[in-house]
Design a protein around this motif. Structure first.
Motif, PDB file in Angstrom:
ATOM      1  N   VAL A 195      -9.870  -2.635  10.201  1.00 31.65           N
ATOM      2  CA  VAL A 195      -9.004  -1.805  10.804  1.00 31.65           C
ATOM      3  C   VAL A 195      -7.809  -1.311   9.833  1.00 31.65           C
ATOM      4  N   SER A 196      -7.319  -2.470   8.821  1.00 31.17           N
ATOM      5  CA  SER A 196      -6.229  -2.158   8.036  1.00 31.17           C
ATOM      6  C   SER A 196      -6.602  -1.209   6.971  1.00 31.17           C
ATOM      7  N   GLN A 197      -8.060  -1.402   6.659  1.00 32.35           N
ATOM      8  CA  GLN A 197      -8.544  -0.271   5.621  1.00 32.35           C
ATOM      9  C   GLN A 197      -8.754   0.966   6.187  1.00 32.35           C
ATOM     10  N   LEU A 198      -8.990   1.168   7.371  1.00 31.28           N
ATOM     11  CA  LEU A 198      -9.084   2.376   8.214  1.00 31.28           C
ATOM     12  C   LEU A 198      -7.560   3.003   8.300  1.00 31.28           C
ATOM     13  N   ALA A 199      -6.562   2.304   8.796  1.00 31.99           N
ATOM     14  CA  ALA A 199      -5.263   2.509   8.986  1.00 31.99           C
ATOM     15  C   ALA A 199      -4.801   3.230   7.487  1.00 31.99           C
ATOM     16  N   ALA A 200      -5.174   2.505   6.565  1.00 33.66           N
ATOM     17  CA  ALA A 200      -4.249   2.940   5.258  1.00 33.66           C
ATOM     18  C   ALA A 200      -4.871   4.402   4.689  1.00 33.66           C
ATOM     19  N   LYS A 201      -6.154   4.480   4.926  1.00 37.36           N
ATOM     20  CA  LYS A 201      -6.749   5.933   4.576  1.00 37.36           C
ATOM     21  C   LYS A 201      -6.152   6.942   5.322  1.00 37.36           C
ATOM     22  N   GLN A 202      -5.459   6.880   6.517  1.00 34.13           N
ATOM     23  CA  GLN A 202      -4.921   7.618   7.317  1.00 34.13           C
ATOM     24  C   GLN A 202      -3.571   8.106   6.891  1.00 34.13           C
ATOM     25  N   THR A 203      -2.618   7.196   6.206  1.00 38.15           N
ATOM     26  CA  THR A 203      -1.206   7.604   6.206  1.00 38.15           C
ATOM     27  C   THR A 203      -1.064   8.530   5.310  1.00 38.15           C
ATOM     28  N   SER A 204      -1.965   9.198   4.484  1.00 34.60           N
ATOM     29  CA  SER A 204      -1.671  10.112   3.662  1.00 34.60           C
ATOM     30  C   SER A 204      -1.984  11.578   4.579  1.00 34.60           C
ATOM     31  N   LYS A 205      -2.408  11.597   5.637  1.00 35.60           N
ATOM     32  CA  LYS A 205      -2.334  12.832   6.131  1.00 35.60           C
ATOM     33  C   LYS A 205      -1.519  13.243   6.973  1.00 35.60           C
ATOM     34  N   GLU A 210       3.001  18.809  12.619  1.00 35.72           N
ATOM     35  CA  GLU A 210       2.575  19.489  11.449  1.00 35.72           C
ATOM     36  C   GLU A 210       1.285  20.393  11.868  1.00 35.72           C
ATOM     37  N   SER A 211       1.384  21.399  11.307  1.00 35.04           N
ATOM     38  CA  SER A 211       0.178  22.561  11.523  1.00 35.04           C
ATOM     39  C   SER A 211      -1.043  22.001  10.900  1.00 35.04           C
ATOM     40  N   CYS A 212      -2.403  22.234  11.620  1.00 32.57           N
ATOM     41  CA  CYS A 212      -3.501  21.848  11.187  1.00 32.57           C
ATOM     42  C   CYS A 212      -4.596  22.812  11.637  1.00 32.57           C
ATOM     43  N   ALA A 213      -5.835  22.383  10.908  1.00 35.14           N
ATOM     44  CA  ALA A 213      -6.922  23.222  11.153  1.00 35.14           C
ATOM     45  C   ALA A 213      -8.123  22.503  11.910  1.00 35.14           C
ATOM     46  N   LEU A 214      -8.078  21.093  11.634  1.00 30.81           N
ATOM     47  CA  LEU A 214      -9.199  20.258  11.937  1.00 30.81           C
ATOM     48  C   LEU A 214      -8.709  18.955  12.534  1.00 30.81           C
ATOM     49  N   ASP A 215      -9.503  18.116  13.323  1.00 35.88           N
ATOM     50  CA  ASP A 215      -9.131  16.818  13.761  1.00 35.88           C
ATOM     51  C   ASP A 215      -8.691  15.819  12.531  1.00 35.88           C
ATOM     52  N   SER A 216      -9.514  16.171  11.507  1.00 30.95           N
ATOM     53  CA  SER A 216      -9.452  15.155  10.329  1.00 30.95           C
ATOM     54  C   SER A 216      -8.340  15.299   9.433  1.00 30.95           C
ATOM     55  N   GLU A 217      -7.507  16.261   9.705  1.00 30.63           N
ATOM     56  CA  GLU A 217      -6.557  16.577   8.891  1.00 30.63           C
ATOM     57  C   GLU A 217      -5.249  15.639   9.427  1.00 30.63           C
ATOM     58  N   CYS A 218      -5.348  15.147  10.651  1.00 35.36           N
ATOM     59  CA  CYS A 218      -4.064  14.285  11.140  1.00 35.36           C
ATOM     60  C   CYS A 218      -4.303  12.941  11.304  1.00 35.36           C
ATOM     61  N   GLN A 219      -3.071  12.237  11.063  1.00 36.42           N
ATOM     62  CA  GLN A 219      -3.152  11.057  10.880  1.00 36.42           C
ATOM     63  C   GLN A 219      -3.931  10.170  12.192  1.00 36.42           C
ATOM     64  N   ALA A 281      -9.164   7.407  12.931  1.00 38.39           N
ATOM     65  CA  ALA A 281      -8.008   7.782  13.548  1.00 38.39           C
ATOM     66  C   ALA A 281      -7.818   6.886  14.660  1.00 38.39           C
ATOM     67  N   THR A 282      -8.869   6.296  15.507  1.00 35.97           N
ATOM     68  CA  THR A 282      -8.487   5.410  16.407  1.00 35.97           C
ATOM     69  C   THR A 282      -8.017   4.058  15.892  1.00 35.97           C
ATOM     70  N   ALA A 283      -8.440   3.537  14.762  1.00 35.24           N
ATOM     71  CA  ALA A 283      -8.144   2.320  14.341  1.00 35.24           C
ATOM     72  C   ALA A 283      -6.357   2.486  13.812  1.00 35.24           C
ATOM     73  N   PHE A 284      -6.021   3.520  13.051  1.00 37.02           N
ATOM     74  CA  PHE A 284      -4.950   3.759  12.546  1.00 37.02           C
ATOM     75  C   PHE A 284      -3.666   4.016  14.041  1.00 37.02           C
ATOM     76  N   THR A 285      -4.347   4.792  15.048  1.00 38.65           N
ATOM     77  CA  THR A 285      -3.400   4.736  16.216  1.00 38.65           C
ATOM     78  C   THR A 285      -3.108   3.378  17.045  1.00 38.65           C
ATOM     79  N   ALA A 286      -4.458   2.827  17.218  1.00 37.65           N
ATOM     80  CA  ALA A 286      -4.422   1.307  17.664  1.00 37.65           C
ATOM     81  C   ALA A 286      -3.375   0.432  17.012  1.00 37.65           C
ATOM     82  N   LYS A 287      -3.194   0.330  15.587  1.00 34.66           N
ATOM     83  CA  LYS A 287      -2.498  -0.501  14.780  1.00 34.66           C
ATOM     84  C   LYS A 287      -1.012  -0.189  15.145  1.00 34.66           C
ATOM     85  N   LEU A 288      -0.756   1.081  15.101  1.00 39.15           N
ATOM     86  CA  LEU A 288       0.623   1.583  15.508  1.00 39.15           C
ATOM     87  C   LEU A 288       1.270   1.308  16.855  1.00 39.15           C
ATOM     88  N   ASP A 289       0.247   1.383  17.981  1.00 43.66           N
ATOM     89  CA  ASP A 289       0.678   1.255  19.112  1.00 43.66           C
ATOM     90  C   ASP A 289       0.300  -0.356  19.654  1.00 43.66           C
TER      91      ASP A 289
END
Length: 325
Positions: A195-205, A210-219, A281-289
């Motif tokens: 989970v930590s590795q997955l979350a770390a990958k998301q913080t740069s998104k 912020e404007s986006c075109a795809l789900d994968s662009e968002c944290q 994305a789910t791991a990142f959101t889960a860690k924050l919440d």
């Protein structure tokens, strides 16, 4: 002939109009404001009235909150309504961990807005909460209150939510040595990162708003289908945006399903729950919440009860996963 009362009334009207035309910038989201703040929502924060004229007690729990990251940073937007120095999006920020609006201390602004913008714009601001900050406000005892004030004197307050284990660590806390990774018993083709590795990958998104075109662009793995802006999956599913999946043929419930939200848009279809973007994305959101999230195929428990309608679906998915194994 004008009477004293009529003169007073005219002066009052002119004062109100002047206040409205001079309202130039506000943080988004803002205390007591539903949806995107408008010019009329702008306040003039001060020591005596840190949130302007907005009643803090009656709006703290009902206002949209920004989630504090694990490192104690908070990211939000500042929207201006005029160009130039009067429409400055550069701010100073104070935080009240109690959420009552009476005990503010200075927060550090790491990424600031524009002091003299050439146009009407929305700029990202990143604030670092003081070391050791623990949000204790609201019914859930996890809310902080930020008083945001631009260099031109405008602004408002923003509510911050903090997960159960997200309190900003003390500055002088001794660093613990990194634990050695346990030796893997066996590696399957379907093995997922931690989970930590997955979350770390998301913080740069990109962050929310912020404007986006795809789900994968968002944290949080969700680009609002209609809005084209990053949002939490629960928000995108319930605010009329049509769910996630901007740029796709139809909105989807990928992240909302994994988090157990039951208010997905009718007709939206779930995608591949093994997708790396959705997992991250789910791991990142889960860690924050503060959710419990296990990305393995064998265990998809979220630590809480899923909506009744999701229980049957989860069991059906488990059978599919077993076949894939």
């Amino acid at each position: 002939m004008f009477t004293n009362k009529s003169v007073t009334a005219c002066v009052s009207i002119l004062f109100v109009l002047a206040a409205q035309t001079s309202a130039h910038a506000i943080p988004n989201p803002a205390l007591g404001v539903k949806g995107t703040p408008q010019r009329s929502d702008v306040q003039r924060p001060s020591t005596a009235s840190p949130c302007g004229s907005v009643n803090i007690a009656s709006n703290l729990d009902t206002s949209t909150a920004v989630a504090a990251a694990a490192d104690g940073t908070v990211t939000f937007q500042v929207q201006n309504f005029n160009a130039g120095a009067d429409g400055s999006t550069s701010v100073s920020v104070q935080v009240d961990p109690t959420g009552a609006g009476k005990k503010f201390v200075a927060a550090t602004v790491k990424t600031n807005g524009n002091k003299n913008p050439s146009k009407v714009e929305s700029d990202k601001v990143v604030v670092s909460l003081p070391a050791g900050t623990k949000c204790t406000g609201g019914k859930a005892k996890n809310l902080c209150l930020l008083s945001v004030k631009t260099t031109a004197g405008f602004g408002a307050c923003t509510v911050v939510s903090q997960g159960k284990a997200t309190a900003n660590p003390p500055a002088k806390a001794a660093a613990k040595p990194a634990a050695k990774p346990a030796a893997a018993k066996s590696i399957k083709p379907t093995a997922q990162p931690s989970v930590s590795q997955l979350a770390a990958k998301q913080t740069s998104k990109k962050t929310v708003f912020e404007s986006c075109a795809l789900d994968s662009e968002c944290q949080q793995g969700c680009c609002g289908f209609s809005s084209g802006k990053c949002a939490g999956p629960d928000v995108a599913q319930s605010n009329g945006s049509g769910g996630c999946g901007h740029g796709a043929k139809a909105p989807n419930c990928n992240v909302a399903t994994l988090l157990g939200f039951s208010d997905c848009v009718k007709g939206a279809k779930n995608g591949d729950l093994h997708d790396a973007t959705i997992q991250a994305a789910t791991a990142f959101t889960a860690k924050l919440d503060g959710f419990k999230f296990t990305p393995s195929v064998e265990a998809r428990g979220l630590g809480g009860k899923l909506a009744p309608g999701m229980m049957k679906a989860r069991e059906a998915l488990r059978e599919v996963f077993d076949e894939l194994e």
